[in-house]
Design an enzyme around this catalytic site. Structure first.
Site, PDB file in Angstrom:
ATOM      1  N   TYR A  67       0.847  -1.195   0.000  1.00 57.95           N
ATOM      2  CA  TYR A  67       0.000   0.000   0.000  1.00 57.95           C
ATOM      3  C   TYR A  67       0.887   1.251   0.000  1.00 57.95           C
ATOM      4  O   TYR A  67       0.736   2.150  -0.838  1.00 57.95           O
ATOM      5  CB  TYR A  67      -0.921  -0.006   1.222  1.00 57.95           C
TER       6      TYR A  67
HETATM    7  O1  LIG Z   1      -2.218   7.214   7.926  1.00 62.66           O
HETATM    8  C1  LIG Z   1      -2.123   6.444   7.000  1.00 62.66           C
HETATM    9  O2  LIG Z   1      -1.316   6.633   6.138  1.00 62.66           O
HETATM   10  C2  LIG Z   1      -2.982   5.215   6.932  1.00 62.66           C
HETATM   11  O3  LIG Z   1      -3.822   5.180   8.082  1.00 62.66           O
HETATM   12  C3  LIG Z   1      -4.543   3.992   8.233  1.00 62.66           C
HETATM   13  O4  LIG Z   1      -3.627   2.943   8.502  1.00 62.66           O
HETATM   14  P1  LIG Z   1      -3.281   2.616  10.011  1.00 62.66           P
HETATM   15  O5  LIG Z   1      -2.621   3.766  10.671  1.00 62.66           O
HETATM   16  O6  LIG Z   1      -2.562   1.315  10.024  1.00 62.66           O
HETATM   17  O7  LIG Z   1      -4.743   2.504  10.672  1.00 62.66           O
HETATM   18  P2  LIG Z   1      -5.507   1.283  11.360  1.00 62.66           P
HETATM   19  O8  LIG Z   1      -5.516   0.107  10.517  1.00 62.66           O
HETATM   20  O9  LIG Z   1      -6.800   1.809  11.827  1.00 62.66           O
HETATM   21  O10 LIG Z   1      -4.569   0.962  12.622  1.00 62.66           O
HETATM   22  C4  LIG Z   1      -4.436   1.898  13.661  1.00 62.66           C
HETATM   23  C5  LIG Z   1      -3.515   1.362  14.706  1.00 62.66           C
HETATM   24  O11 LIG Z   1      -4.093   0.220  15.326  1.00 62.66           O
HETATM   25  C6  LIG Z   1      -3.192  -0.880  15.286  1.00 62.66           C
HETATM   26  N1  LIG Z   1      -4.003  -2.103  15.161  1.00 62.66           N
HETATM   27  C7  LIG Z   1      -4.659  -2.381  14.028  1.00 62.66           C
HETATM   28  C8  LIG Z   1      -5.407  -3.523  13.915  1.00 62.66           C
HETATM   29  C9  LIG Z   1      -5.491  -4.397  14.987  1.00 62.66           C
HETATM   30  O12 LIG Z   1      -6.146  -5.460  14.923  1.00 62.66           O
HETATM   31  N2  LIG Z   1      -4.824  -4.088  16.121  1.00 62.66           N
HETATM   32  C10 LIG Z   1      -4.079  -2.963  16.263  1.00 62.66           C
HETATM   33  O13 LIG Z   1      -3.469  -2.731  17.319  1.00 62.66           O
HETATM   34  C11 LIG Z   1      -2.278  -0.611  14.125  1.00 62.66           C
HETATM   35  O14 LIG Z   1      -1.024  -1.215  14.332  1.00 62.66           O
HETATM   36  C12 LIG Z   1      -2.184   0.903  14.164  1.00 62.66           C
HETATM   37  O15 LIG Z   1      -1.171   1.286  15.046  1.00 62.66           O
HETATM   38  C13 LIG Z   1      -5.378   3.694   6.989  1.00 62.66           C
HETATM   39  O16 LIG Z   1      -5.955   2.404   7.068  1.00 62.66           O
HETATM   40  C14 LIG Z   1      -4.584   3.830   5.726  1.00 62.66           C
HETATM   41  O17 LIG Z   1      -5.465   3.711   4.620  1.00 62.66           O
HETATM   42  C15 LIG Z   1      -3.914   5.169   5.751  1.00 62.66           C
HETATM   43  O18 LIG Z   1      -3.227   5.470   4.599  1.00 62.66           O
END
Ligand SMILES: O=C(O)[C@H]1O[C@H](OP(=O)(O)OP(=O)(O)OC[C@H]2O[C@@H](n3ccc(=O)[nH]c3=O)[C@H](O)[C@@H]2O)[C@H](O)[C@@H](O)[C@@H]1O
Length: 435
Positions: free
Chosen positions: A247
């Protein structure tokens, strides 16, 4: 050649030599050769049919892609064009006229509504794919339609349709938000990222560069381009050559592609690196959203932890702050300098972080949700999986602040309160469940 002749004429067995000498046997040999060729063709044909029609492997991926994003509904006709013109008409004659791609998406809906509210002409475009519950996208569409924004249902790879839209309306700006989002899903369906974030982006830029006048483009990059960068807070000048997910790699590629179209064709392009955007009408694939659903259901929530109990944190940014950033970028975007595919002079090329500048550990996110939902979460501490996640993000926003006064004002507690209120009103307490 003479060596070949020698080999051809040398019999491996004396009998074989004799067969070729008799005219009757030559006929028989020709006949069996024809048979061999015939059956070989049948065999090759069968193999081809088998692989071509096989529901598994690559054809599964492409049919999945087709189902998910190339579903372009029929379009055309005077009534359709009238709807487009009405939606794209700005309130004042010199107002902005914006094509918003991904308009039924989370950020796309909020940005479209904000543009329309302040009197801009807005036309939406969305393929309504089923990466997450399409009924949520339909509900956002209804919301926009009520405020006068029409969404054309088509894929950004449909260049004919894009050109047609530019024939009907001379868009001054394109807010390009259509993309395959999600960091972890890239391992499940990599081709969807190439299809939307690379091929789709190029398709859109190709049309923008060839129309006259060329629009100014603002598009969604991502904080994930910083990848394994450890220098905090992340500044636009930091290295972005270590993406941790496909991504992120496609978003980084998008930034390079933007450079090319700016350089060759004089397109004015601004990339916005969004930092984990959240809020009402959000994306169900994101942690804050499905944590809320699972806490309410009494299901456990997996909380990622880095090595040695290291904290995983995100610079969660509230949707209203992001919308202000998008509008600021559109308002300060200079005109493209080319026309009809030819560059006339250097054009603007920018990239900005749009974050909140205060990272919050994921475990704190869960604590805030517990308080707001008045339900204790079943926490499942898990090792940060190696599927694209980075340990933390933290935006330096001084560039966006300087250029268009970007200043986020919503902390995670306040933003999540608004999200939870929306979630409960949309899904009810268990009546309509988020999928
Ligand atoms: O800022 C960005 O660039 C990205 O932000 C999000 O990605 P992400 O930050 O990984 O968001 P989430 O998937 O909501 O995760 C948020 C946090 O929760 C954590 N997480 C996620 C899933 C889970 O089951 N458990 C958990 O602790 C992840 O490691 C992360 O730290 C979006 O999904 C992307 O499309 C976007 O581009």
């Amino acid at each position: 050649m003479s060596q070949m002749k020698h080999i051809d004429n040398t019999p491996s067995t004396p009998g074989k030599f004799k067969i070729e000498k008799s005219p009757y046997n030559r006929l028989r040999l020709q006949f069996s050769l024809a048979k061999i060729i015939f059956w070989s063709l049948v065999f090759v044909g069968l193999i081809f049919v088998f692989f071509y029609r096989s529901p598994s492997s690559s054809s599964h991926v492409s049919s999945d892609l087709f189902r998910r994003s190339l579903r372009t509904s029929s379009y055309g006709g005077p009534a359709w064009e009238k709807k487009i013109k009405a939606s794209a008409k700005p309130r004042s004659s010199n107002g902005m006229c914006v094509l918003v791609t991904g308009a039924a998406g989370f950020v796309g809906t909020h940005v479209s509504a904000a543009l329309k509210r302040r009197g801009n002409g807005v036309l939406g475009l969305d393929n309504f794919n089923d990466y997450y519950d399409p009924s949520l996208k339909r509900a956002r569409q209804e919301l926009l339609e009520r405020s006068g924004v029409y969404i054309v249902e088509a894929d950004i790879n449909d260049a004919t349709l894009l050109k047609k839209l530019f024939e009907i309306v001379a868009f001054t700006h394109v807010m390009h938000l259509a993309a395959q989002a999600g960091v972890r899903y890239a391992m499940e369906n990599p081709s969807s990222y190439v299809h939307s974030n690379i091929a789709g982006l190029v398709s859109m830029l190709e049309v923008c560069k060839s129309v006259n006048p060329q629009p100014s483009i603002v598009w969604a990059s991502s904080s994930s381009v910083y990848g394994l960068n450890t220098k905090v807070p992340f500044s636009e000048r930091d290295r972005t050559d270590q993406p941790a997910s496909l991504y992120a790699a496609t978003k980084k590629a998008g930034e390079e592609i933007a450079h090319t179209y700016n350089h060759i064709y004089g397109l004015s392009i601004t990339g916005l690196r969004f930092f984990t955007v959240y809020g009402p009408w959000g994306r169900p694939d994101m942690a804050y959203f499905f944590f809320t659903r699972d806490i309410l259901k009494g299901k456990s929530v997996p909380i990622f932890e880095a090595a040695n109990h290291g904290t995983v944190a995100r610079d969660f940014t509230y949707i209203d702050d992001i919308v202000k950033g998008c509008l600021g970028a559109l308002d300060t975007a200079k005109k493209s300098t080319g026309s009809g595919g030819k560059k006339k002079g250097p054009a603007q090329l920018r990239v900005f972080n749009l974050g909140n500048t205060s990272p919050v550990p994921v475990s704190d996110l869960v604590s805030i949700l517990e308080k707001l939902l008045k339900v204790k979460a079943k926490r499942l501490i898990m090792k940060l999986p190696r599927n694209g996640d980075v340990q933390f993000t933290h935006a330096n926003i001084s560039l966006a602040q300087k250029e268009f006064g970007y200043m986020p004002t919503t902390d995670l507690q306040t933003g999540l309160k608004k999200f939870v209120r929306w979630y409960l009103s949309y899904y009810g307490n268990g009546k309509k469940r988020a999928q």
